[in-house]
Motif scaffolding. Structure first.
Motif, PDB file in Angstrom:
ATOM      1  N   ALA A 365      23.374  20.388 -47.127  1.00 41.62           N
ATOM      2  CA  ALA A 365      23.457  21.110 -48.395  1.00 41.62           C
ATOM      3  C   ALA A 365      22.415  22.218 -48.482  1.00 41.62           C
ATOM      4  N   VAL A 366      21.190  21.939 -48.092  1.00 40.70           N
ATOM      5  CA  VAL A 366      20.158  22.968 -48.195  1.00 40.70           C
ATOM      6  C   VAL A 366      20.352  24.038 -47.127  1.00 40.70           C
ATOM      7  N   LYS A 367      20.865  23.649 -45.968  1.00 35.73           N
ATOM      8  CA  LYS A 367      21.114  24.641 -44.920  1.00 35.73           C
ATOM      9  C   LYS A 367      22.152  25.662 -45.374  1.00 35.73           C
ATOM     10  N   ALA A 368      23.117  25.210 -46.164  1.00 32.04           N
ATOM     11  CA  ALA A 368      24.151  26.124 -46.668  1.00 32.04           C
ATOM     12  C   ALA A 368      23.571  27.165 -47.616  1.00 32.04           C
ATOM     13  N   GLU A 369      22.429  26.878 -48.243  1.00 28.00           N
ATOM     14  CA  GLU A 369      21.801  27.816 -49.166  1.00 28.00           C
ATOM     15  C   GLU A 369      20.805  28.754 -48.488  1.00 28.00           C
ATOM     16  N   CYS A 370      20.425  28.454 -47.264  1.00 26.13           N
ATOM     17  CA  CYS A 370      19.357  29.206 -46.600  1.00 26.13           C
ATOM     18  C   CYS A 370      19.657  30.691 -46.374  1.00 26.13           C
ATOM     19  N   PRO A 371      20.919  31.122 -46.186  1.00 29.48           N
ATOM     20  CA  PRO A 371      21.152  32.561 -46.010  1.00 29.48           C
ATOM     21  C   PRO A 371      20.667  33.413 -47.185  1.00 29.48           C
ATOM     22  N   ARG A 372      20.423  32.805 -48.313  1.00 32.29           N
ATOM     23  CA  ARG A 372      19.915  33.562 -49.454  1.00 32.29           C
ATOM     24  C   ARG A 372      18.481  34.045 -49.238  1.00 32.29           C
ATOM     25  N   VAL A 373      17.715  33.330 -48.366  1.00 24.76           N
ATOM     26  CA  VAL A 373      16.297  33.694 -48.213  1.00 24.76           C
ATOM     27  C   VAL A 373      15.876  33.885 -46.751  1.00 24.76           C
ATOM     28  N   PHE A 374      16.818  33.745 -45.813  1.00 27.12           N
ATOM     29  CA  PHE A 374      16.489  33.944 -44.405  1.00 27.12           C
ATOM     30  C   PHE A 374      17.487  34.918 -43.776  1.00 27.12           C
ATOM     31  N   ASN A 375      16.979  35.779 -42.905  1.00 27.02           N
ATOM     32  CA  ASN A 375      17.861  36.691 -42.174  1.00 27.02           C
ATOM     33  C   ASN A 375      18.659  35.958 -41.105  1.00 27.02           C
ATOM     34  N   ILE A 576      12.076  38.897 -49.558  1.00 25.31           N
ATOM     35  CA  ILE A 576      11.727  37.540 -49.171  1.00 25.31           C
ATOM     36  C   ILE A 576      12.188  37.230 -47.745  1.00 25.31           C
ATOM     37  N   LYS A 577      13.327  37.768 -47.327  1.00 29.90           N
ATOM     38  CA  LYS A 577      13.791  37.519 -45.968  1.00 29.90           C
ATOM     39  C   LYS A 577      12.848  38.158 -44.950  1.00 29.90           C
ATOM     40  N   GLY A 578      12.403  39.361 -45.245  1.00 29.78           N
ATOM     41  CA  GLY A 578      11.470  40.031 -44.350  1.00 29.78           C
ATOM     42  C   GLY A 578      10.133  39.315 -44.291  1.00 29.78           C
ATOM     43  N   PHE A 579       9.683  38.823 -45.449  1.00 29.71           N
ATOM     44  CA  PHE A 579       8.435  38.064 -45.475  1.00 29.71           C
ATOM     45  C   PHE A 579       8.556  36.833 -44.590  1.00 29.71           C
ATOM     46  N   HIS A 580       9.676  36.141 -44.671  1.00 30.28           N
ATOM     47  CA  HIS A 580       9.860  34.949 -43.846  1.00 30.28           C
ATOM     48  C   HIS A 580       9.919  35.300 -42.360  1.00 30.28           C
ATOM     49  N   ASP A 581      10.514  36.435 -42.020  1.00 31.68           N
ATOM     50  CA  ASP A 581      10.483  36.879 -40.627  1.00 31.68           C
ATOM     51  C   ASP A 581       9.039  37.084 -40.165  1.00 31.68           C
ATOM     52  N   ALA A 582       8.241  37.736 -41.007  1.00 30.38           N
ATOM     53  CA  ALA A 582       6.853  38.016 -40.639  1.00 30.38           C
ATOM     54  C   ALA A 582       6.072  36.735 -40.420  1.00 30.38           C
ATOM     55  N   VAL A 583       6.302  35.738 -41.263  1.00 30.81           N
ATOM     56  CA  VAL A 583       5.553  34.485 -41.168  1.00 30.81           C
ATOM     57  C   VAL A 583       6.053  33.620 -40.017  1.00 30.81           C
TER      58      VAL A 583
END
Length: 608
Positions: A365-375, A576-583
């Motif tokens: 369920a949470v994996k299905a929501e991840c495209p909202r905040v991850f590239n 937020i997606k770019g921030f997560h890429d950086a981290v």
């Protein structure tokens, strides 16, 4: 928690070609650095052959590693730290001023790790365990070959050919040698006055006896080989061959460890603190630096923990009242909510299966929501399994292991189901988000599938970064709305944060302020509300892993601070997606290096 911090980003089949292509495209100084990194990495694989197998790197010219479990003697006590320590002079000879961008980040990270590995050498009693932690005791409920090797042979040692079967037998013999080498080291430490507390010895002996009770071809060590060899059509006598070693040299090695610890138990003290007898206060200060990657003193960390415990307690109060729990302290109400029969799975095999099925549903369920905040969403497989019953008495509540380089072995989240009463239903979602998605397994899988960093760089890990990301993953679960229709789950999330904050108080309390085990257990009960058994397990973990427990919330606090800092600087431009890429995509970093990476990303975003 992460069981191993080896999160690599390459395919095993392309390692040689990938490195050569990278070197050709880099500056001369970066080429020099990369070649040194590769040399160190090879040394780390040789020092930790079970990790080589876990990564799928025990074939070809490294095939000899498949016959070994690692040197547990005095000469090998620093394990995978040794190649980094030995390379420090070569690292310092590299011209740092000639590096920039990702090359500079990698260099500073490797130098930081090598310098802190070298600090462990100052303490003659210290060894490096299977988690790559500097630890003061050779044999505990969480350290020792007995605790690592059986599961590693079952899950990481591949069986495809007769040579693989022969290598397995060789590893069993090397396991027996390792048991004896650990006895010698534990005796040397005892001569220095370094012996685990009595309650730690009790747990280690119980687990050693459980393993020693497994004999013959039905033992886990023998049946794993026999079953898999038969499945591959390699013959039916491998189990018997393994059983001869299990009942011979391995049994003798286990008996020697049990005898040693039993003898030490008669005179062992009960004091929990590592800062006692011949162990100087400087060791705990070092362990705290190692795990938090900060310069925080024990007193400073203790105050941070107390502040966060108070804040989280205040946040939980109205949520518990909304569930009808209005009487008593927050911890008492959390305890009462956790004991509600409606919130518990049956403490049976059927109940455990039901719990695991629910965790898998939550992960999907949470994996299905991840495209909202991850590239990028990783493709690698992820599984949830029970901690092997033979080691669950002393094992952590949950931990994750990343998959192999070639993707054949999936990442696994292990949950300790010794007693299902330790797991209220409302506490499970946040554990899934921490250990699986978008926490450790997600992070590890991204690194398996993306990036071109040196394998050494991907083989280093920092508690504050990795566990800080795990807690940040829990926060993302809330931000993705996973608790919107399940408010009780938000209580589980905040309690998770509460006990990570309490860990800072407890770890520093035990090791720098002289808290007893009993005082620490009482603090956990009075402030967090964990079940008694879970609370005791937690405290015993802090006793044998000084400093480690502080890395979680200190790491999360810093990642969250860096996000807030970037958002304030960028305003509407913050992505937020770019921030997560950086981290994430740069791999595990010390916190000060991570801040520089995020600051550089922020400046670049501002110019875009």
């Amino acid at each position: 928690m992460l069981n191993r911090r080896h999160l690599l980003a390459a395919s095993a089949a392309a390692i040689g070609l990938g490195v050569n292509q990278q070197v050709a495209a880099q500056s001369p100084t970066a080429v020099q650095a990369r070649l040194l990194y590769d040399q160190i990495f090879e040394g780390m694989l040789a020092a930790d052959p079970l990790n080589a197998s876990g990564l799928g790197l025990d074939t070809g010219r490294r095939a000899v590693l498949k016959t070994k479990v690692g040197d547990r003697s005095e000469a090998g006590r620093l394990g995978a730290f040794r190649p980094l320590i030995d390379a420090r002079s070569q690292l310092k000879a590299i011209n740092r001023q000639s590096l920039s961008g990702r090359d500079l980040t990698q260099y500073d990270t490797v130098v930081w790790f090598a310098d802190h590995c070298a600090e462990a050498e100052k303490f003659p009693f210290v060894g490096v365990d299977s988690y790559d932690y500097p630890v003061p005791y050779v044999l505990t409920q969480l350290s020792g070959a007995y605790q690592e090797v059986p599961d590693a042979l079952a899950t990481k040692h591949g069986i495809e050919t007769r040579e693989d079967c022969e290598a397995y037998l060789a590893r069993l013999n090397d396991f027996a040698k390792a048991l004896g080498d650990e006895v010698a080291r534990a005796k040397d430490n005892a001569a220095r006055g370094v012996v685990p507390p009595d309650f730690i010895i009790d747990k280690a002996v119980a687990q050693l006896k459980a393993l020693a009770a497994e004999t013959g071809e039905t033992s886990g060590l023998a049946s794993s080989l026999g079953r898999r060899a038969q499945q591959k059509g390699l013959g039916s006598d491998w189990g018997a061959k393994a059983a001869a070693i299990v009942d011979g040299p391995v049994a003798s090695g286990l008996a020697a460890q049990i005898a040693l610890l039993t003898a030490q138990r008669r005179t062992a003290g009960h004091e929990a603190s590592v800062t006692r007898g011949p162990i100087p206060a400087g060791f705990y200060e070092y362990a705290l630096r190692f795990h938090t990657t900060t310069k925080l003193t024990p007193d400073e960390a203790h105050k941070i923990g107390l502040t966060q415990v108070a804040d989280l307690t205040a946040r939980l109060d109205p949520l518990l009242k909304a569930q009808g729990y209005t009487q008593g302290s927050v911890a008492q109400r959390l305890d009462a909510f956790a004991k509600d029969p409606a919130q518990l799975y049956p403490n049976t095999e059927a109940g455990r299966a039901e719990l695991l099925a629910e965790l898998n549903r939550q992960m999907a369920a949470v994996k299905a929501e991840c495209p909202r905040v991850f590239n990028t969403i990783p493709r690698a497989g992820m599984e949830i399994r029970r901690v092997p019953p033979a080691i669950e008495l002393g094992a952590p509540r949950g931990y994750a292991e990343s998959g192999s380089l070639d993707g054949v072995r999936p990442g696994v989240f292990y949950i300790n189901l010794r007693d299902t009463n330790d797991w209220a239903k409302w506490a499970l979602p946040t554990l899934t988000y921490h250990e699986a998605v978008p926490g450790h397994l997600f992070q590890g899988a991204l690194l398996l599938e993306a990036g071109d960093a040196p394998l050494l760089f991907k083989n280093l890990g920092f508690t504050a970064y990795g566990e800080g990301w795990g807690l940040y993953g829990e926060q993302l679960g809330d931000e993705l709305g996973m608790y919107d229709a399940y408010p009780a789950g938000r209580i589980g999330w905040l309690q998770s944060f509460l006990y990570r904050a309490a860990r800072i108080v407890l770890d520093t309390g035990i090791h720098s302020k002289g808290w007893s085990r009993e005082r620490a257990i009482a603090y956990m009960s009075e402030n967090v509300g964990l079940p008694q058994g879970a609370g005791e397990n937690e405290i015993d973990r802090y006793v044998v892993w000084p400093g480690q427990a502080c890395g979680y919330k200190i790491g999360h606090t810093e990642i969250d601070r860096l996000r807030t800092k970037a958002k304030q600087a960028l305003g509407a431009r913050f992505d937020i997606k770019g921030f997560h890429d950086a981290v994430l995509l740069g791999g595990s970093l010390p916190l000060d290096v991570l801040e520089r990476v995020v600051d550089e990303w922020t400046v670049a975003q501002g110019r875009a």
